[in-house]
Design a protein around this motif. Sequence first.
Motif, PDB file in Angstrom:
ATOM      1  N   ASP A  56       0.885  -1.166   0.000  1.00  0.00           N
ATOM      2  CA  ASP A  56       0.000   0.000   0.000  1.00  0.00           C
ATOM      3  C   ASP A  56       0.921   1.215   0.000  1.00  0.00           C
ATOM      4  O   ASP A  56       1.656   1.451   0.971  1.00  0.00           O
ATOM      5  N   ARG A  57       0.945   1.963  -1.078  1.00  0.00           N
ATOM      6  CA  ARG A  57       1.848   3.113  -1.202  1.00  0.00           C
ATOM      7  C   ARG A  57       1.593   4.186  -0.150  1.00  0.00           C
ATOM      8  O   ARG A  57       2.505   4.918   0.235  1.00  0.00           O
ATOM      9  N   ARG A  58       0.365   4.299   0.317  1.00  0.00           N
ATOM     10  CA  ARG A  58       0.034   5.341   1.286  1.00  0.00           C
ATOM     11  C   ARG A  58       0.675   5.076   2.636  1.00  0.00           C
ATOM     12  O   ARG A  58       1.113   5.995   3.316  1.00  0.00           O
ATOM     13  N   SER A  59       0.749   3.807   3.027  1.00  0.00           N
ATOM     14  CA  SER A  59       1.281   3.465   4.350  1.00  0.00           C
ATOM     15  C   SER A  59       2.635   2.776   4.274  1.00  0.00           C
ATOM     16  O   SER A  59       3.351   2.718   5.269  1.00  0.00           O
ATOM     17  N   GLY A  60       2.968   2.225   3.112  1.00  0.00           N
ATOM     18  CA  GLY A  60       4.205   1.472   2.976  1.00  0.00           C
ATOM     19  C   GLY A  60       4.096   0.050   3.516  1.00  0.00           C
ATOM     20  O   GLY A  60       5.069  -0.690   3.511  1.00  0.00           O
ATOM     21  N   LYS A  61       2.920  -0.338   3.955  1.00  0.00           N
ATOM     22  CA  LYS A  61       2.731  -1.654   4.556  1.00  0.00           C
ATOM     23  C   LYS A  61       2.387  -2.700   3.497  1.00  0.00           C
ATOM     24  O   LYS A  61       1.741  -2.387   2.496  1.00  0.00           O
ATOM     25  N   PRO A  62       2.805  -3.955   3.744  1.00  0.00           N
ATOM     26  CA  PRO A  62       2.443  -5.023   2.818  1.00  0.00           C
ATOM     27  C   PRO A  62       0.944  -5.305   2.859  1.00  0.00           C
ATOM     28  O   PRO A  62       0.296  -5.112   3.890  1.00  0.00           O
ATOM     29  N   VAL A  63       0.412  -5.759   1.738  1.00  0.00           N
ATOM     30  CA  VAL A  63      -1.015  -6.065   1.618  1.00  0.00           C
ATOM     31  C   VAL A  63      -1.170  -7.577   1.470  1.00  0.00           C
ATOM     32  O   VAL A  63      -0.676  -8.165   0.516  1.00  0.00           O
ATOM     33  N   SER A  64      -1.841  -8.172   2.432  1.00  0.00           N
ATOM     34  CA  SER A  64      -2.100  -9.612   2.399  1.00  0.00           C
ATOM     35  C   SER A  64      -3.495  -9.872   1.848  1.00  0.00           C
ATOM     36  O   SER A  64      -4.321  -8.972   1.778  1.00  0.00           O
ATOM     37  N   ASP A  65      -3.745 -11.094   1.509  1.00  0.00           N
ATOM     38  CA  ASP A  65      -5.073 -11.554   1.103  1.00  0.00           C
ATOM     39  C   ASP A  65      -5.576 -10.938  -0.200  1.00  0.00           C
ATOM     40  O   ASP A  65      -6.781 -10.834  -0.401  1.00  0.00           O
ATOM     41  N   ALA A  66      -4.680 -10.529  -1.079  1.00  0.00           N
ATOM     42  CA  ALA A  66      -5.119 -10.090  -2.404  1.00  0.00           C
ATOM     43  C   ALA A  66      -5.524 -11.331  -3.187  1.00  0.00           C
ATOM     44  O   ALA A  66      -4.946 -12.407  -3.024  1.00  0.00           O
ATOM     45  N   VAL A  67      -6.516 -11.180  -4.026  1.00  0.00           N
ATOM     46  CA  VAL A  67      -6.933 -12.278  -4.900  1.00  0.00           C
ATOM     47  C   VAL A  67      -6.308 -12.011  -6.264  1.00  0.00           C
ATOM     48  O   VAL A  67      -6.762 -11.148  -7.007  1.00  0.00           O
TER      49      VAL A  67
END
Length: 135
Positions: A56-67
Amino acid sequence: MFDFPSTRALSVALVALSLSSSFSSALAGAGDYEFQLLQPETQAGNDAVVAVRLVDRRSGKPVSDAVIFASRIDMAPAGMAGMAAPIEAIPSTEPGIYRYKARLAMVGDWRLSLAAKLQGEAETVQSQLTFKATP
């Protein structure tokens, strides 16, 4: 009935705040997310592994559970888009990391194309990442 201006102002402020937070999350879109290669090179072969991180570019955090509903790997950067390879998703133990096993028969530049849906996002996140297969 008594009308207190400060109570009315507080009510209006709370409604405005709740609407603005809903509106700002609705403004998030596919451009707020990015797939990133973990390594710019991988060894060619029948069991080559390519790993990407969805952030997530806004937070820099990884995104889990994408389909991830579309994935393709080909040699388009080397001028051979028709040279595609079989690809399959393999498990990952880290959140936001998506790993793929591919049969990279040739050394050279390869392209990994991905399309994903994220919970709460109407738009599709799409990416084309270039990496090098080495001997």
